[in-house]
Write a protein that holds these residues in place. Structure first.
Motif, mmCIF file in Angstrom:
data_model
loop_
_atom_site.group_PDB
_atom_site.id
_atom_site.type_symbol
_atom_site.label_atom_id
_atom_site.label_comp_id
_atom_site.label_asym_id
_atom_site.label_seq_id
_atom_site.Cartn_x
_atom_site.Cartn_y
_atom_site.Cartn_z
ATOM 1 N N LEU A 222 0.849 -1.195 0.000
ATOM 2 C CA LEU A 222 0.000 0.000 0.000
ATOM 3 C C LEU A 222 0.880 1.239 0.000
ATOM 4 O O LEU A 222 1.720 1.424 0.882
ATOM 5 C CB LEU A 222 -0.915 0.018 1.228
ATOM 6 N N VAL A 223 0.699 2.074 -0.999
ATOM 7 C CA VAL A 223 1.422 3.345 -1.106
ATOM 8 C C VAL A 223 0.566 4.447 -0.501
ATOM 9 O O VAL A 223 -0.606 4.598 -0.869
ATOM 10 C CB VAL A 223 1.758 3.664 -2.571
ATOM 11 N N ALA A 224 1.135 5.208 0.426
ATOM 12 C CA ALA A 224 0.463 6.374 1.013
ATOM 13 C C ALA A 224 1.167 7.621 0.500
ATOM 14 O O ALA A 224 2.322 7.886 0.853
ATOM 15 C CB ALA A 224 0.502 6.310 2.533
ATOM 16 N N LEU A 225 0.503 8.366 -0.356
ATOM 17 C CA LEU A 225 1.096 9.527 -1.018
ATOM 18 C C LEU A 225 0.608 10.815 -0.369
ATOM 19 O O LEU A 225 -0.590 11.118 -0.380
ATOM 20 C CB LEU A 225 0.738 9.522 -2.505
ATOM 21 N N ASP A 226 1.538 11.576 0.171
ATOM 22 C CA ASP A 226 1.234 12.864 0.788
ATOM 23 C C ASP A 226 0.943 13.894 -0.305
ATOM 24 O O ASP A 226 1.742 14.084 -1.232
ATOM 25 C CB ASP A 226 2.427 13.298 1.644
ATOM 26 N N ALA A 254 7.695 -2.930 -10.546
ATOM 27 C CA ALA A 254 8.397 -3.918 -9.733
ATOM 28 C C ALA A 254 7.406 -4.855 -9.054
ATOM 29 O O ALA A 254 7.625 -6.069 -8.977
ATOM 30 C CB ALA A 254 9.277 -3.220 -8.697
ATOM 31 N N CYS A 255 6.293 -4.314 -8.570
ATOM 32 C CA CYS A 255 5.270 -5.147 -7.938
ATOM 33 C C CYS A 255 4.632 -6.098 -8.951
ATOM 34 O O CYS A 255 4.314 -7.253 -8.616
ATOM 35 C CB CYS A 255 4.196 -4.263 -7.301
ATOM 36 N N GLN A 256 4.437 -5.639 -10.175
ATOM 37 C CA GLN A 256 3.894 -6.519 -11.198
ATOM 38 C C GLN A 256 4.831 -7.679 -11.482
ATOM 39 O O GLN A 256 4.411 -8.829 -11.613
ATOM 40 C CB GLN A 256 3.624 -5.732 -12.482
ATOM 41 N N LEU A 257 6.135 -7.378 -11.579
ATOM 42 C CA LEU A 257 7.109 -8.432 -11.840
ATOM 43 C C LEU A 257 7.175 -9.427 -10.691
ATOM 44 O O LEU A 257 7.449 -10.606 -10.894
ATOM 45 C CB LEU A 257 8.490 -7.811 -12.076
ATOM 46 N N GLN A 258 6.934 -8.948 -9.471
ATOM 47 C CA GLN A 258 6.951 -9.827 -8.301
ATOM 48 C C GLN A 258 5.582 -10.437 -8.004
ATOM 49 O O GLN A 258 5.416 -11.157 -7.022
ATOM 50 C CB GLN A 258 7.432 -9.034 -7.082
ATOM 51 N N ASN A 259 4.607 -10.117 -8.856
ATOM 52 C CA ASN A 259 3.256 -10.668 -8.715
ATOM 53 C C ASN A 259 2.591 -10.251 -7.402
ATOM 54 O O ASN A 259 1.794 -10.995 -6.826
ATOM 55 C CB ASN A 259 3.282 -12.192 -8.825
ATOM 56 N N ASP A 260 2.932 -9.057 -6.919
ATOM 57 C CA ASP A 260 2.324 -8.528 -5.706
ATOM 58 C C ASP A 260 1.141 -7.633 -6.050
ATOM 59 O O ASP A 260 1.029 -7.109 -7.163
ATOM 60 C CB ASP A 260 3.349 -7.729 -4.895
ATOM 61 N N ARG A 261 0.296 -7.431 -5.078
ATOM 62 C CA ARG A 261 -0.863 -6.547 -5.238
ATOM 63 C C ARG A 261 -0.501 -5.161 -4.709
ATOM 64 O O ARG A 261 -0.018 -5.025 -3.582
ATOM 65 C CB ARG A 261 -2.067 -7.107 -4.480
ATOM 66 N N LEU A 262 -0.771 -4.150 -5.505
ATOM 67 C CA LEU A 262 -0.417 -2.777 -5.149
ATOM 68 C C LEU A 262 -1.682 -1.936 -4.988
ATOM 69 O O LEU A 262 -2.579 -1.973 -5.826
ATOM 70 C CB LEU A 262 0.484 -2.160 -6.230
ATOM 71 N N GLY A 263 -1.735 -1.183 -3.903
ATOM 72 C CA GLY A 263 -2.824 -0.244 -3.673
ATOM 73 C C GLY A 263 -2.276 1.128 -3.355
ATOM 74 O O GLY A 263 -1.056 1.294 -3.152
#
Length: 420
Positions: A222-226, A254-263
């Motif tokens: 999970l990315v928290a962008l200020d 990078a998350c796609q290549l690692q097959n992770d879920r990104l929010g």
């Protein structure tokens, strides 16, 4: 007037009759000319826009102008320009043959990000019989999608981001195991399970080859962008906010290549955008229109939102700037509470101009105050980073040119160490 015409009629009745005939003929012809003008549109205008473009970069698009009449048109053409979208039109006088079209190349410079309206187009020409000089204004609903200044993406090759990830200083650390995620091929070795033999690769290479799989490690990031006031600061010619967007795009690949879920959750004094963690999220398309605001960021609001929407452990990467002691103390308290359940990484960019001011020799009273203020700022920031590290929060504090590399490396290291 009537008396004058009456007097003239007694003197020269033929002249008056001819005058009336000429007037009536003129009215009929001009009316016919007006009818031909109003019957159907003369021109069809279309804009051939690039799919995306970057803010602050000169580009061009083509405006197609089609002549819908059976005669040659000589016309003048122009388009609206504004402070948000500057335009240059090299030639405004055009000659278009019947049922033909021409293209005008319009150079533009987008000053802001987001969906920018193109504005109106204008053209002027004479009516079919030459009685009227026609001026028309054509509006369009087309918009130009202006992204952050990320050269790899606007070059229409977003896969450059993926290729660059493999060129980073630290390669991914694979966790081998009996998983189902394919990793690579290697030559067959005595003792290998025959079920792992890749027969297609064996036939292609000409020698026994086996498939190597890595342990499944699909996790949530999970990315928290200020989006607060600190994001307006200019870092090496680009706002800090856009620097962060560039890094987030790199991280998404990078998350796609690692097959992770990104929010992602974007916040200032409220929650601006929330994207639940999912695979192959198009971060840039979700955020290109987003801009920071001149308000103080509320980390407590962020904490409450994450606690309400995320129930399981995940990696939280916070993009912010924490420097002053008051705001920093609040942020540290909130990040520490997040770190009790999840792994937290705080990402900050140092301003090289502040570092230069801190190291400049004092030659005047003004330079003295700049020097002291810079040193105080750097000391407070270093103290806050130390407190964050002691609280178990991973801090990425770097310069803009190293941000993407260090961020992706830190993410891969956390994943390799099974901290996600």
């Amino acid at each position: 007037m009537a008396l004058s015409l009456l007097l003239i009629s007694f003197q020269k009745p033929l002249t008056l009759i001819m005058g009336f005939v000429f007037l009536i003929a003129t009215l009929i012809i001009s009316g016919a000319d007006c009818y031909l003008v109003l019957r159907k549109p003369y021109l069809v205008i279309k804009h051939l826009l690039p799919p995306v473009w970057g803010v602050g970069i000169w580009g061009s698009y083509a405006t197609s102008i089609s002549n819908q009449t059976q005669r040659k048109l000589n016309l003048e053409f122009s388009e609206d320009s504004s402070e948000r979208l500057l335009k240059k039109i090299p030639c405004t006088r055009l000659v278009i043959n019947p049922r033909d079209s021409v293209e005008v190349t319009v150079q533009f410079l987008a000053k802001v990000r987001g969906d920018l309206p193109l504005g109106a187009s204008y053209y002027r020409h004479f009516s079919p019989l030459g009685f009227w000089l026609l001026t028309a204004r054509v509006t369009t609903k087309e918009v130009l999608k202006v992204y952050p200044n990320i050269s790899d993406y606007i070059a229409f090759d977003p896969f450059q981001h993926r290729r660059r990830i493999f060129q980073l200083g630290e390669q991914k650390l694979n966790l081998m195991g009996e998983g189902t995620d394919f990793d690579s091929l290697r030559a067959y070795q005595p003792g290998d399970d025959y079920k792992k033999i890749n027969f297609k690769a064996t036939a292609r290479i000409g020698k026994p080859t086996v498939s190597v799989f890595r342990a499944e490690q699909n996790r949530d990031v999970l990315v928290a962008l200020d989006c607060g006031r600190q994001m307006f600061a200019d870092i090496d010619g680009m706002p800090r906010f856009d620097r962060f967007l560039d890094a987030i795009v790199q991280l998404s690949y990078a998350c796609q290549l690692q097959n992770d879920r990104l929010g992602l959750v974007a916040f200032d004094n409220s929650i601006r955008i929330y994207i639940p963690p999912r695979k192959r999220v198009s971060i840039l398309k979700e955020l290109y229109f987003l801009a920071p605001s001149h308000v103080e960021s509320d980390f407590f609001q962020l904490f409450q939102f994450i606690r309400a929407h995320q129930r399981k452990r995940l990696l939280i990467i916070v993009f912010s700037e924490i420097s002053d002691s008051l705001a920093g103390t609040v942020a540290i308290s909130i990040l520490n509470r997040l770190a009790q359940k999840s792994q937290v990484i705080l990402v900050m960019i140092d301003d090289p101009e502040i570092l230069a001011l801190a190291g400049t020799a004092v030659e005047s009273e003004e330079r003295f105050f700049d020097n002291v203020a810079s040193l105080l700022y750097l000391k407070q920031k270093a103290d806050l980073c130390g407190r964050l590290s002691r609280a178990g929060i991973d801090v990425v504090r770097t310069y803009s040119e190293k941000l993407n590399v260090e961020l992706v490396n830190r993410y891969l290291r956390q994943k390799a160490l099974r901290r996600l």
